[in-house]
Design an enzyme around this catalytic site. Structure first.
Site, mmCIF file in Angstrom:
data_model
loop_
_atom_site.group_PDB
_atom_site.id
_atom_site.type_symbol
_atom_site.label_atom_id
_atom_site.label_comp_id
_atom_site.label_asym_id
_atom_site.label_seq_id
_atom_site.Cartn_x
_atom_site.Cartn_y
_atom_site.Cartn_z
ATOM 1 C CG ASP A 242 34.730 72.606 4.651
ATOM 2 O OD1 ASP A 242 35.896 71.779 5.908
ATOM 3 O OD2 ASP A 242 33.380 71.957 4.718
ATOM 4 C CG HIS A 275 34.652 69.073 7.843
ATOM 5 N ND1 HIS A 275 34.564 70.526 7.514
ATOM 6 C CD2 HIS A 275 34.597 69.024 9.130
ATOM 7 C CE1 HIS A 275 33.031 70.596 8.070
ATOM 8 N NE2 HIS A 275 32.834 69.939 8.884
ATOM 9 C CB SER A 595 29.831 69.243 8.894
ATOM 10 O OG SER A 595 30.360 70.633 9.402
#
Length: 731
Positions: A242, A275, A595
């Protein structure tokens, strides 16, 4: 000076195949398109061009006929034709010998043999590239062994020469990859347009979490109950691929045991975007932090940073991160990223007289590469459906001023999509699911056209959008058509994941993507991989899939499969957030998206491996599917059903008994003959589920089977535990 396309990709505007990816698709560029005078127009075809590139209207890439041009994918050929002679173009070479999976074996000897084969078949190319590094025509060489491939940035002349070298079977463009956000921008572009006509369906994106100490999602799948039995993911390695991980966050402090930065040079874990930290928190957030957000708090995390501060990386960056993870003995790679179905759009404005038909040209291609090269042979992306938006703008030469007038005009227009032979093999349905009330507003036409026989769109060529006018006056209308080319699972990114998991037995958990409003066949790549565990997103308040969660199936005909393995919490998921993105000492945020769903499954796999360290990838996949809670939706929508961590771990290995095994006599609170209050404390809670599991083979239970046969199967076993667990969650 040598230039590279890598640094300029983010600013390219328009619908280019290699740039139209899952999470940060730029809105379609607004080319200057003529407004037609309806009083002087006949039914001739529109001249509006498709939006396919940053500066070119042509949709085929010129082939210079140089060495190796026949192995170039359409996108690679196109990018080379647009590049300056000294520009470095990122590409991925695929070599001939891909039959290297050892017949399903992944032991040390087999992997050594695979590496040797890879080194042998790539040796000439590597020597050629090494000799050209000094003059700046080659950079960033990344060989892979889990799939026989090599990534490199090189000038067009070098790339074409590579195409003619021994063992090189294909050259693909190394396209950008993005983290999956709350809704795919390929969908956002339409939502922005449609919102002018009515309230559209749009999930929330990021919200600050302000209360509570525990994530609802961890409890909903039963992970907290598993943790209470001492199963926390200890011994399992989960690599989060990520934007990085902020290991200074209290929920993640001490959790990151390995780190590699594939888009920068940081030697220490960090996350400039947030994220990856959110994903990592869901996988393994510590229970002693202010919030308990982790599914497997005992798991060890690998931080494989493959996305930059804008959430962007490249296909080869992610491939390198996956291979590094496997080489360092990651049990799971968790990747909340991908590339959504590739859209090719045409838009324009037409005029049509009374009782006549306005026609606009729409070019459809046999595969995604065909957009750039008419004879392209790589067909990982096949055309599956077309969206059409038609809006009346003028009637009788006057601008339409009110919704009521626009609706009255629209009722007199009919929309048809015809193939090159004038036939109508596609069936159009109103796409009302894009709107909050489930209906397309009366002032527009908005339809999804799909093949009547469930195949891909099989007739390439010059299609036409026909709008027939039954209104007594001439009408002008704007149109927008978008053909979507989803992955059929044979694209290079998906095939890389297939090779990775069969070669190393690593479990790949990948988000399905957030293009669910497109409907069926919206799964992103590499989630389209047959070897991945592909995860959709469930809602918080109901046992249902979210509107934004991408749907299967993947593939066509005999190759068709659901494409979704299961769904997991993906709405209003609270987890850790990077401290670099806020002034808070211990920030948490709530996010939506597949996600967020994928790391729930990744954490569950860690729990499974803690309970049974000998479980294989096949074992894990089978257990997740077999224990998922069935849902009424179809398999392409929800796969096997809703993730049930408690049941999955129980299926893998019997959990230890609860701390307190002495119980009061059970009771039947609702008088239905079933004793839901198993521990006799006066309440029906998860504690009753735990007690039933611990005593399901005890004599007292066996003597009173009807009282505890919650599933109705005639005996008391783990199925009844699952049934009671489902009832507790629903209440």
């Amino acid at each position: 000076m040598i230039r590279t396309q890598r640094g300029t990709r983010a600013v390219v505007v328009g619908i280019v195949f290699c740039l139209l990816l899952s999470a940060t698709l730029a809105p379609v560029s607004k080319a200057a398109l003529p407004t037609t005078d309806v009083d002087s127009v006949g039914p001739e075809r529109s001249t509006a061009a498709a939006t396919v590139s940053d500066s070119a209207n042509n949709t085929t890439a010129s082939d210079n006929g140089t060495t190796g041009s026949d192995v170039l994918s359409g996108v690679a050929a196109y990018r080379l034709s647009r590049a300056e002679s000294d520009e470095l173009v990122p590409v991925i070479l695929v070599f001939d010998d891909q039959s290297r999976d050892g017949g399903g074996r992944n032991d040390t000897t087999t992997r050594a043999q695979i590496r040797a084969t890879t080194n042998r078949t790539q040796s000439d190319v590597r020597e050629f590239l090494d000799a050209r590094r000094a003059n700046g025509t080659v950079a960033d060489v990344k060989p892979f062994w889990t799939r026989n491939a090599l990534a490199v940035e090189a000038t067009p002349a070098v790339v074409r020469t590579l195409g003619g070298m021994p063992n090189v079977s294909a050259i693909h463009y190394d396209r950008p990859i993005y983290a999956t956000g709350s809704v795919s921008p390929s969908v956002s572009a339409y939502l922005d347009s449609l919102s002018a006509y009515g309230e559209t369906v749009r999930p929330d994106s990021v919200q600050r979490a302000t209360s509570g100490t525990e994530s609802w999602s961890v409890k909903s799948i039963g992970a907290d109950a598993v943790q209470e039995r001492g199963i926390t993911g200890t011994g399992a390695n989960v690599s989060v691929i990520d934007s990085g991980i902020d290991d200074s966050h209290p929920a993640l402090r001490g959790q990151v045991v390995r780190w590699q930065d594939f888009v920068g040079d940081s030697s220490q874990p960090f996350d400039p975007w947030g994220h990856g930290t959110h994903v990592a928190g869901t996988v393994a957030g510590r229970t002693d932090a202010n919030r308990s957000v982790g599914v497997a708090p005992g798991a060890r995390l690998f931080g494989a940073r493959a996305l930059n501060a804008d959430g962007q990386g490249s296909m080869s960056d992610v491939m390198a991160a996956m291979e590094w993870s496997a080489e360092n003995h990651a049990d799971v790679v968790s990747a909340s990223l991908g590339a959504s179905p590739f859209p090719l759009e045409y838009r324009g404005e037409r005029g049509v007289r009374p009782n006549e038909t306005g026609t606009a040209d729409i070019e459809l291609y046999a595969n995604g590469s065909g957009v750039y090269q008419t004879n392209a042979k790589y067909d990982g992306f096949k055309p599956a459906y077309v969206y059409v938006l038609v809006e009346p703008t003028r009637v009788g030469g006057e601008q339409i001023q009110s919704d009521e007038r626009r609706a009255e005009v629209m009722r007199n227009l009919s929309v048809t999509l015809r193939d090159p032979a004038g036939e109508t093999p596609l069936r159009g349905v109103d796409a009302g699911w894009w709107f909050a009330d489930g209906r397309v507003p009366a002032q527009i036409a908005y339809q999804r056209f799909t093949p009547r026989n469930g195949t891909a769109i099989e007739t390439p060529g010059n299609w036409s959008l026909d709008v027939e006018n039954d209104h007594p006056e001439s009408v002008s209308y704007r149109y927008r058509t978008t053909a979507y080319y989803p992955s059929n699972g044979s694209d290079q990114f998906s095939r890389y994941v297939d090779s990775l998991v069969t070669t190393t037995d690593t479990v790949a958990v990948i988000s399905a993507g957030n293009a669910g409003l497109l409907g069926n066949r919206s799964v992103a790549s590499p989630g389209a991989s047959a070897g991945a565990i592909t995860v959709g997103a469930s809602r918080q308040t109901a046992s249902d899939v979210t509107s934004f969660s991408s749907r299967g199936p993947v593939g066509f005909g005999a190759d068709r499969r659901p494409g979704i393995d299961l769904i997991a919490p993906g709405e209003n998921v609270t987890s850790a957030y990077s401290t670099s993105q806020t002034d808070e000492a211990e920030p948490y945020v709530t996010r939506d998206g597949t996600s967020m769903a994928a790391p729930h499954v990744s954490g569950t796999v860690a729990l499974l491996l803690d309970a049974n360290p000998n479980a294989t990838r096949s074992d894990v996949t089978r257990v997740l599917r077999s224990t998922a809670r069935p849902l009424p939706q179809t398999a392409p929508t929800v796969g096997a059903g809703m993730l049930d961590t408690w049941s999955a771990v129980n299926e893998t290995a019997e959990l230890p008994p609860s701390v307190t095994t002495e119980t009061a006599p059970p009771t039947d609170p609702d008088g239905d003959g079933r004793y839901e209050d198993v521990n006799g404390d006066g309440n029906v809670t998860l504690a009753d589920v735990q007690t039933l599991f611990a005593h399901r083979n005890a004599g007292a239970v066996e003597d009173s089977q009807e009282a505890f046969d919650f599933s109705g199967n005639g005996r008391v076993n783990v199925v009844d535990v699952q049934a009671l667990f489902a009832a507790v969650r629903e209440n």
